[in-house]
Design a protein around this motif. Sequence first.
Motif, PDB file in Angstrom:
ATOM      1  N   VAL A  35      -4.426  78.125 -57.938  1.00  0.00           N
ATOM      2  CA  VAL A  35      -5.138  76.909 -57.108  1.00  0.00           C
ATOM      3  C   VAL A  35      -4.861  75.669 -57.912  1.00  0.00           C
ATOM      4  O   VAL A  35      -4.555  74.739 -56.984  1.00  0.00           O
ATOM      5  CB  VAL A  35      -6.396  77.241 -56.916  1.00  0.00           C
ATOM      6  N   LEU A  36      -5.090  75.568 -59.030  1.00  0.00           N
ATOM      7  CA  LEU A  36      -4.586  74.341 -59.782  1.00  0.00           C
ATOM      8  C   LEU A  36      -3.240  73.661 -59.642  1.00  0.00           C
ATOM      9  O   LEU A  36      -3.030  72.725 -59.272  1.00  0.00           O
ATOM     10  CB  LEU A  36      -4.934  74.387 -61.323  1.00  0.00           C
ATOM     11  N   ALA A  37      -2.392  74.725 -59.634  1.00  0.00           N
ATOM     12  CA  ALA A  37      -0.870  74.349 -59.263  1.00  0.00           C
ATOM     13  C   ALA A  37      -0.657  73.675 -58.125  1.00  0.00           C
ATOM     14  O   ALA A  37       0.134  72.772 -58.064  1.00  0.00           O
ATOM     15  CB  ALA A  37       0.189  75.225 -59.721  1.00  0.00           C
ATOM     16  N   LEU A  38      -0.996  74.438 -57.066  1.00  0.00           N
ATOM     17  CA  LEU A  38      -0.920  74.143 -55.775  1.00  0.00           C
ATOM     18  C   LEU A  38      -1.669  72.824 -55.304  1.00  0.00           C
ATOM     19  O   LEU A  38      -0.978  72.222 -54.551  1.00  0.00           O
ATOM     20  CB  LEU A  38      -1.379  75.371 -54.683  1.00  0.00           C
ATOM     21  N   THR A  39      -2.978  72.478 -55.900  1.00  0.00           N
ATOM     22  CA  THR A  39      -3.799  71.446 -55.166  1.00  0.00           C
ATOM     23  C   THR A  39      -3.268  70.246 -55.956  1.00  0.00           C
ATOM     24  O   THR A  39      -3.604  69.171 -55.548  1.00  0.00           O
ATOM     25  CB  THR A  39      -5.195  71.802 -55.500  1.00  0.00           C
ATOM     26  N   GLY A  40      -2.856  70.455 -57.309  1.00  0.00           N
ATOM     27  CA  GLY A  40      -2.590  69.125 -58.023  1.00  0.00           C
ATOM     28  C   GLY A  40      -4.101  68.874 -58.942  1.00  0.00           C
ATOM     29  O   GLY A  40      -3.832  68.002 -59.631  1.00  0.00           O
ATOM     30  N   ILE A  41      -5.057  69.581 -58.593  1.00  0.00           N
ATOM     31  CA  ILE A  41      -6.283  69.361 -59.527  1.00  0.00           C
ATOM     32  C   ILE A  41      -6.119  69.756 -60.731  1.00  0.00           C
ATOM     33  O   ILE A  41      -5.524  70.872 -61.041  1.00  0.00           O
ATOM     34  CB  ILE A  41      -7.375  70.043 -58.751  1.00  0.00           C
ATOM     35  N   ARG A  42      -6.440  68.799 -62.028  1.00  0.00           N
ATOM     36  CA  ARG A  42      -6.142  69.466 -63.354  1.00  0.00           C
ATOM     37  C   ARG A  42      -7.220  70.005 -63.937  1.00  0.00           C
ATOM     38  O   ARG A  42      -6.954  70.496 -65.072  1.00  0.00           O
ATOM     39  CB  ARG A  42      -5.585  68.063 -64.138  1.00  0.00           C
ATOM     40  N   SER A  43      -8.590  70.162 -63.242  1.00  0.00           N
ATOM     41  CA  SER A  43      -9.474  70.388 -64.288  1.00  0.00           C
ATOM     42  C   SER A  43     -10.085  71.663 -63.233  1.00  0.00           C
ATOM     43  O   SER A  43     -10.388  71.575 -62.057  1.00  0.00           O
ATOM     44  CB  SER A  43     -10.613  69.368 -64.333  1.00  0.00           C
ATOM     45  N   ARG A  44     -10.495  72.730 -64.018  1.00  0.00           N
ATOM     46  CA  ARG A  44     -11.362  73.873 -63.463  1.00  0.00           C
ATOM     47  C   ARG A  44     -12.589  73.301 -62.984  1.00  0.00           C
ATOM     48  O   ARG A  44     -13.375  73.622 -61.906  1.00  0.00           O
ATOM     49  CB  ARG A  44     -11.462  74.945 -64.275  1.00  0.00           C
ATOM     50  N   THR A  46     -13.504  70.228 -61.970  1.00  0.00           N
ATOM     51  CA  THR A  46     -13.271  69.613 -60.634  1.00  0.00           C
ATOM     52  C   THR A  46     -13.556  70.517 -59.664  1.00  0.00           C
ATOM     53  O   THR A  46     -14.131  70.177 -58.581  1.00  0.00           O
ATOM     54  CB  THR A  46     -12.012  68.756 -60.537  1.00  0.00           C
ATOM     55  N   ILE A  47     -12.803  71.579 -59.633  1.00  0.00           N
ATOM     56  CA  ILE A  47     -12.848  72.403 -58.456  1.00  0.00           C
ATOM     57  C   ILE A  47     -14.398  73.186 -58.249  1.00  0.00           C
ATOM     58  O   ILE A  47     -14.776  73.053 -57.287  1.00  0.00           O
ATOM     59  CB  ILE A  47     -12.010  73.717 -58.917  1.00  0.00           C
ATOM     60  N   TRP A  48     -14.988  73.320 -59.432  1.00  0.00           N
ATOM     61  CA  TRP A  48     -16.392  74.132 -59.398  1.00  0.00           C
ATOM     62  C   TRP A  48     -17.429  72.896 -59.005  1.00  0.00           C
ATOM     63  O   TRP A  48     -18.260  73.187 -57.692  1.00  0.00           O
ATOM     64  CB  TRP A  48     -16.714  74.399 -60.683  1.00  0.00           C
ATOM     65  N   ARG A  49     -17.354  71.560 -59.231  1.00  0.00           N
ATOM     66  CA  ARG A  49     -17.983  70.442 -58.701  1.00  0.00           C
ATOM     67  C   ARG A  49     -17.717  70.407 -57.086  1.00  0.00           C
ATOM     68  O   ARG A  49     -18.571  70.240 -56.423  1.00  0.00           O
ATOM     69  CB  ARG A  49     -17.515  69.221 -59.225  1.00  0.00           C
ATOM     70  N   ARG A  50     -16.657  70.384 -56.881  1.00  0.00           N
ATOM     71  CA  ARG A  50     -16.261  70.391 -55.178  1.00  0.00           C
ATOM     72  C   ARG A  50     -16.696  71.492 -54.513  1.00  0.00           C
ATOM     73  O   ARG A  50     -17.168  71.243 -53.590  1.00  0.00           O
ATOM     74  CB  ARG A  50     -14.845  70.275 -55.045  1.00  0.00           C
ATOM     75  N   LEU A  51     -16.606  72.803 -55.350  1.00  0.00           N
ATOM     76  CA  LEU A  51     -17.307  73.935 -54.545  1.00  0.00           C
ATOM     77  C   LEU A  51     -18.710  73.691 -54.428  1.00  0.00           C
ATOM     78  O   LEU A  51     -19.231  74.057 -53.209  1.00  0.00           O
ATOM     79  CB  LEU A  51     -16.878  75.122 -55.606  1.00  0.00           C
ATOM     80  N   ARG A  52     -19.373  73.392 -55.385  1.00  0.00           N
ATOM     81  CA  ARG A  52     -20.928  72.937 -55.122  1.00  0.00           C
ATOM     82  C   ARG A  52     -21.128  71.976 -54.152  1.00  0.00           C
ATOM     83  O   ARG A  52     -22.319  72.101 -53.538  1.00  0.00           O
ATOM     84  CB  ARG A  52     -21.625  72.602 -56.537  1.00  0.00           C
ATOM     85  N   ALA A  53     -20.559  71.100 -54.062  1.00  0.00           N
ATOM     86  CA  ALA A  53     -20.507  69.758 -53.240  1.00  0.00           C
ATOM     87  C   ALA A  53     -20.104  70.407 -51.772  1.00  0.00           C
ATOM     88  O   ALA A  53     -20.453  69.847 -50.651  1.00  0.00           O
ATOM     89  CB  ALA A  53     -19.597  68.811 -53.510  1.00  0.00           C
ATOM     90  N   GLY A  54     -19.550  71.615 -51.466  1.00  0.00           N
ATOM     91  CA  GLY A  54     -19.004  71.928 -50.270  1.00  0.00           C
ATOM     92  C   GLY A  54     -17.786  71.360 -49.687  1.00  0.00           C
ATOM     93  O   GLY A  54     -17.465  71.455 -48.524  1.00  0.00           O
ATOM     94  N   SER A  55     -17.087  70.665 -50.664  1.00  0.00           N
ATOM     95  CA  SER A  55     -15.824  69.963 -50.228  1.00  0.00           C
ATOM     96  C   SER A  55     -14.344  70.994 -50.774  1.00  0.00           C
ATOM     97  O   SER A  55     -13.496  70.255 -50.744  1.00  0.00           O
ATOM     98  CB  SER A  55     -16.062  68.640 -50.652  1.00  0.00           C
ATOM     99  N   PHE A  56     -14.917  72.232 -51.147  1.00  0.00           N
ATOM    100  CA  PHE A  56     -13.789  73.000 -51.353  1.00  0.00           C
ATOM    101  C   PHE A  56     -13.670  74.245 -50.906  1.00  0.00           C
ATOM    102  O   PHE A  56     -14.970  74.928 -50.839  1.00  0.00           O
ATOM    103  CB  PHE A  56     -13.514  72.991 -52.944  1.00  0.00           C
TER     104      PHE A  56
END
Length: 90
Positions: A35-44, A46-56
């Motif tokens: 997921v990190l490689a496909l999205t270009g997001i560098r940080s785990r 960041t993914i968890w923050r976006r998950l909690r915010a409902g934007s991932f």
Amino acid sequence: MQSNRMKLYEFSLNCIRSKEMTSTQPKTILRMNDVLALTGIRSRTTIWRRLRAGSFPAPVDLGYGQIGWLENDISDWIDSRPRRSYQKQG
């Protein structure tokens, strides 16, 4: 004359074959590094923050404390991201 067991077996096989032919693709599960490689997001984080915010997209529980994401969900999320325009306005 076929036995009932043989008829049931053939019926089950036909059902499985028809499902295989109608399904478009098998579902692929991606792990965090994918997921990190496909999205270009560098940080785990960041993914968890976006998950909690409902934007991932939400992950799928794989059992034994493991999770993954459906490839289609990640692809749809990437496609939904706004495009940046570098054209001059005005």
